[in-house]
Design a protein around this motif. Sequence first.
Motif, PDB file in Angstrom:
ATOM      1  N   ALA A   1      53.327   4.393 -15.765  1.00  0.00           N
ATOM      2  CA  ALA A   1      52.088   4.592 -16.531  1.00  0.00           C
ATOM      3  C   ALA A   1      51.620   3.277 -17.131  1.00  0.00           C
ATOM      4  O   ALA A   1      50.419   2.958 -17.120  1.00  0.00           O
ATOM      5  CB  ALA A   1      52.311   5.623 -17.637  1.00  0.00           C
ATOM      6  N   ALA A   2      52.559   2.484 -17.638  1.00  0.00           N
ATOM      7  CA  ALA A   2      52.200   1.184 -18.220  1.00  0.00           C
ATOM      8  C   ALA A   2      51.575   0.264 -17.182  1.00  0.00           C
ATOM      9  O   ALA A   2      50.563  -0.397 -17.462  1.00  0.00           O
ATOM     10  CB  ALA A   2      53.438   0.527 -18.832  1.00  0.00           C
ATOM     11  N   VAL A   3      52.150   0.227 -15.996  1.00  0.00           N
ATOM     12  CA  VAL A   3      51.606  -0.641 -14.945  1.00  0.00           C
ATOM     13  C   VAL A   3      50.188  -0.195 -14.579  1.00  0.00           C
ATOM     14  O   VAL A   3      49.290  -1.028 -14.411  1.00  0.00           O
ATOM     15  CB  VAL A   3      52.530  -0.645 -13.703  1.00  0.00           C
ATOM     16  N   ARG A   4      49.968   1.106 -14.491  1.00  0.00           N
ATOM     17  CA  ARG A   4      48.618   1.600 -14.186  1.00  0.00           C
ATOM     18  C   ARG A   4      47.629   1.199 -15.276  1.00  0.00           C
ATOM     19  O   ARG A   4      46.505   0.765 -14.986  1.00  0.00           O
ATOM     20  CB  ARG A   4      48.629   3.128 -14.013  1.00  0.00           C
ATOM     21  N   VAL A   5      48.039   1.338 -16.535  1.00  0.00           N
ATOM     22  CA  VAL A   5      47.149   0.987 -17.658  1.00  0.00           C
ATOM     23  C   VAL A   5      46.905  -0.520 -17.687  1.00  0.00           C
ATOM     24  O   VAL A   5      45.763  -0.965 -17.854  1.00  0.00           O
ATOM     25  CB  VAL A   5      47.743   1.475 -19.001  1.00  0.00           C
ATOM     26  N   PHE A   6      47.953  -1.327 -17.518  1.00  0.00           N
ATOM     27  CA  PHE A   6      47.786  -2.782 -17.502  1.00  0.00           C
ATOM     28  C   PHE A   6      46.831  -3.200 -16.386  1.00  0.00           C
ATOM     29  O   PHE A   6      46.004  -4.091 -16.565  1.00  0.00           O
ATOM     30  CB  PHE A   6      49.131  -3.485 -17.295  1.00  0.00           C
ATOM     31  N   ALA A   7      46.959  -2.563 -15.217  1.00  0.00           N
ATOM     32  CA  ALA A   7      46.104  -2.921 -14.078  1.00  0.00           C
ATOM     33  C   ALA A   7      44.656  -2.527 -14.339  1.00  0.00           C
ATOM     34  O   ALA A   7      43.730  -3.242 -13.973  1.00  0.00           O
ATOM     35  CB  ALA A   7      46.624  -2.246 -12.805  1.00  0.00           C
ATOM     36  N   ARG A   8      44.466  -1.384 -14.987  1.00  0.00           N
ATOM     37  CA  ARG A   8      43.113  -0.870 -15.221  1.00  0.00           C
ATOM     38  C   ARG A   8      42.422  -1.560 -16.389  1.00  0.00           C
ATOM     39  O   ARG A   8      41.227  -1.884 -16.310  1.00  0.00           O
ATOM     40  CB  ARG A   8      43.205   0.637 -15.477  1.00  0.00           C
TER      41      ARG A   8
ATOM     42  N   ASP B   1      47.531   3.888 -25.262  1.00  0.00           N
ATOM     43  CA  ASP B   1      46.946   4.113 -23.933  1.00  0.00           C
ATOM     44  C   ASP B   1      48.034   4.495 -22.929  1.00  0.00           C
ATOM     45  O   ASP B   1      47.840   5.367 -22.077  1.00  0.00           O
ATOM     46  CB  ASP B   1      46.236   2.851 -23.448  1.00  0.00           C
ATOM     47  N   ILE B   2      49.159   3.819 -23.040  1.00  0.00           N
ATOM     48  CA  ILE B   2      50.273   4.070 -22.118  1.00  0.00           C
ATOM     49  C   ILE B   2      50.843   5.463 -22.349  1.00  0.00           C
ATOM     50  O   ILE B   2      51.128   6.201 -21.395  1.00  0.00           O
ATOM     51  CB  ILE B   2      51.351   2.978 -22.280  1.00  0.00           C
ATOM     52  N   ALA B   3      50.995   5.837 -23.614  1.00  0.00           N
ATOM     53  CA  ALA B   3      51.499   7.175 -23.945  1.00  0.00           C
ATOM     54  C   ALA B   3      50.566   8.249 -23.389  1.00  0.00           C
ATOM     55  O   ALA B   3      51.020   9.236 -22.796  1.00  0.00           O
ATOM     56  CB  ALA B   3      51.640   7.323 -25.454  1.00  0.00           C
TER      57      ALA B   3
ATOM     58  N   LEU C   1      57.736  -3.674 -21.730  1.00  0.00           N
ATOM     59  CA  LEU C   1      57.254  -2.919 -20.573  1.00  0.00           C
ATOM     60  C   LEU C   1      56.912  -3.864 -19.416  1.00  0.00           C
ATOM     61  O   LEU C   1      57.289  -3.619 -18.274  1.00  0.00           O
ATOM     62  CB  LEU C   1      56.028  -2.087 -20.954  1.00  0.00           C
ATOM     63  N   LEU C   2      56.204  -4.944 -19.733  1.00  0.00           N
ATOM     64  CA  LEU C   2      55.839  -5.914 -18.698  1.00  0.00           C
ATOM     65  C   LEU C   2      57.084  -6.541 -18.088  1.00  0.00           C
ATOM     66  O   LEU C   2      57.185  -6.694 -16.866  1.00  0.00           O
ATOM     67  CB  LEU C   2      54.931  -6.988 -19.295  1.00  0.00           C
ATOM     68  N   ARG C   3      58.024  -6.884 -18.953  1.00  0.00           N
ATOM     69  CA  ARG C   3      59.261  -7.497 -18.463  1.00  0.00           C
ATOM     70  C   ARG C   3      60.032  -6.551 -17.539  1.00  0.00           C
ATOM     71  O   ARG C   3      60.515  -6.938 -16.480  1.00  0.00           O
ATOM     72  CB  ARG C   3      60.137  -7.922 -19.640  1.00  0.00           C
ATOM     73  N   ALA C   4      60.120  -5.287 -17.937  1.00  0.00           N
ATOM     74  CA  ALA C   4      60.826  -4.301 -17.125  1.00  0.00           C
ATOM     75  C   ALA C   4      60.134  -4.120 -15.775  1.00  0.00           C
ATOM     76  O   ALA C   4      60.792  -3.968 -14.737  1.00  0.00           O
ATOM     77  CB  ALA C   4      60.911  -2.973 -17.863  1.00  0.00           C
TER      78      ALA C   4
ATOM     79  N   GLU D   1      52.897  -1.968  -4.419  1.00  0.00           N
ATOM     80  CA  GLU D   1      52.933  -2.571  -5.760  1.00  0.00           C
ATOM     81  C   GLU D   1      51.606  -3.245  -6.127  1.00  0.00           C
ATOM     82  O   GLU D   1      51.580  -4.172  -6.917  1.00  0.00           O
ATOM     83  CB  GLU D   1      54.068  -3.605  -5.836  1.00  0.00           C
ATOM     84  N   ARG D   2      50.520  -2.773  -5.568  1.00  0.00           N
ATOM     85  CA  ARG D   2      49.217  -3.411  -5.788  1.00  0.00           C
ATOM     86  C   ARG D   2      48.879  -3.516  -7.278  1.00  0.00           C
ATOM     87  O   ARG D   2      48.416  -4.552  -7.740  1.00  0.00           O
ATOM     88  CB  ARG D   2      48.126  -2.632  -5.052  1.00  0.00           C
ATOM     89  N   ASP D   3      49.115  -2.453  -8.026  1.00  0.00           N
ATOM     90  CA  ASP D   3      48.805  -2.486  -9.462  1.00  0.00           C
ATOM     91  C   ASP D   3      49.623  -3.550 -10.179  1.00  0.00           C
ATOM     92  O   ASP D   3      49.101  -4.295 -11.014  1.00  0.00           O
ATOM     93  CB  ASP D   3      49.051  -1.125 -10.109  1.00  0.00           C
ATOM     94  N   LEU D   4      50.908  -3.632  -9.845  1.00  0.00           N
ATOM     95  CA  LEU D   4      51.752  -4.624 -10.498  1.00  0.00           C
ATOM     96  C   LEU D   4      51.331  -6.038 -10.108  1.00  0.00           C
ATOM     97  O   LEU D   4      51.330  -6.951 -10.940  1.00  0.00           O
ATOM     98  CB  LEU D   4      53.227  -4.384 -10.161  1.00  0.00           C
ATOM     99  N   ALA D   5      50.946  -6.226  -8.860  1.00  0.00           N
ATOM    100  CA  ALA D   5      50.445  -7.542  -8.430  1.00  0.00           C
ATOM    101  C   ALA D   5      49.208  -7.917  -9.231  1.00  0.00           C
ATOM    102  O   ALA D   5      49.045  -9.068  -9.670  1.00  0.00           O
ATOM    103  CB  ALA D   5      50.137  -7.523  -6.935  1.00  0.00           C
ATOM    104  N   ARG D   6      48.340  -6.932  -9.478  1.00  0.00           N
ATOM    105  CA  ARG D   6      47.133  -7.183 -10.272  1.00  0.00           C
ATOM    106  C   ARG D   6      47.501  -7.565 -11.712  1.00  0.00           C
ATOM    107  O   ARG D   6      46.897  -8.460 -12.304  1.00  0.00           O
ATOM    108  CB  ARG D   6      46.234  -5.941 -10.266  1.00  0.00           C
ATOM    109  N   VAL D   7      48.509  -6.903 -12.256  1.00  0.00           N
ATOM    110  CA  VAL D   7      48.943  -7.195 -13.627  1.00  0.00           C
ATOM    111  C   VAL D   7      49.494  -8.622 -13.714  1.00  0.00           C
ATOM    112  O   VAL D   7      49.153  -9.375 -14.635  1.00  0.00           O
ATOM    113  CB  VAL D   7      50.005  -6.180 -14.092  1.00  0.00           C
TER     114      VAL D   7
END
Length: 199
Positions: A17-24, A34-36, A56-59, A100-106
């Motif tokens: 969820a965090a990765v999706r929110v960070f990407a968006r 937002d993540i919750a 969260l980012l580190r994980a 991992e497109r969202d994470l790449a964007r982050v």
Amino acid sequence: MPRQVDREARREEILAAAVRVFARCGYAGSRIEDIAREAGIAKGSVYLYFGSREELLRAAFEGLAARSEALLAEVGRRPGGAAARLELLVRSVMELLARERDLARVLLDVWSAGVRAPEWIDMAAFYRDYRAAVTALLTAGGERGAEPAVTPEAHAAVLVGAIEGCVLQALFDPTVDLAALVEPLVTLLVPSEEGGHTS
């Protein structure tokens, strides 16, 4: 008696969820609230697993690094010639990056934000590992063939750069289909066992 929530599964749900929110929303523009909301849980529940956005980012980055390391190890264990294993590596990396497109964007967002990236995001080491794996396969494949036109190290850097360039284009332009670029990458940049390129 209520069923206990699988802690590892819940942790992974929050991380996804965090990765999706960070990407968006961008890393800087994202909040724990937002993540919750994205995970469908209370804000306090996020803090049971992660102490901050940076955790969260580190994980998320460490998870990607672990998946990449496992991929490289799996390719190294596969039987067959060096060219076949290099082709498998290219295909597997492209599949991983497409997932991992969202994470790449982050990660791109963090690096392009104009602030110093956290020291634990060691992209130089990440790329070094990939170049070393490709170089090892090119060297193994060249033992029986003619002298290559470029050094294995340079070939590896170009191959890794080509993959990253494809990912960047897909991040900026949604009409770029990563899956459709796998065959051109293999055809142009993976030598055949005979010393040419795969067809």
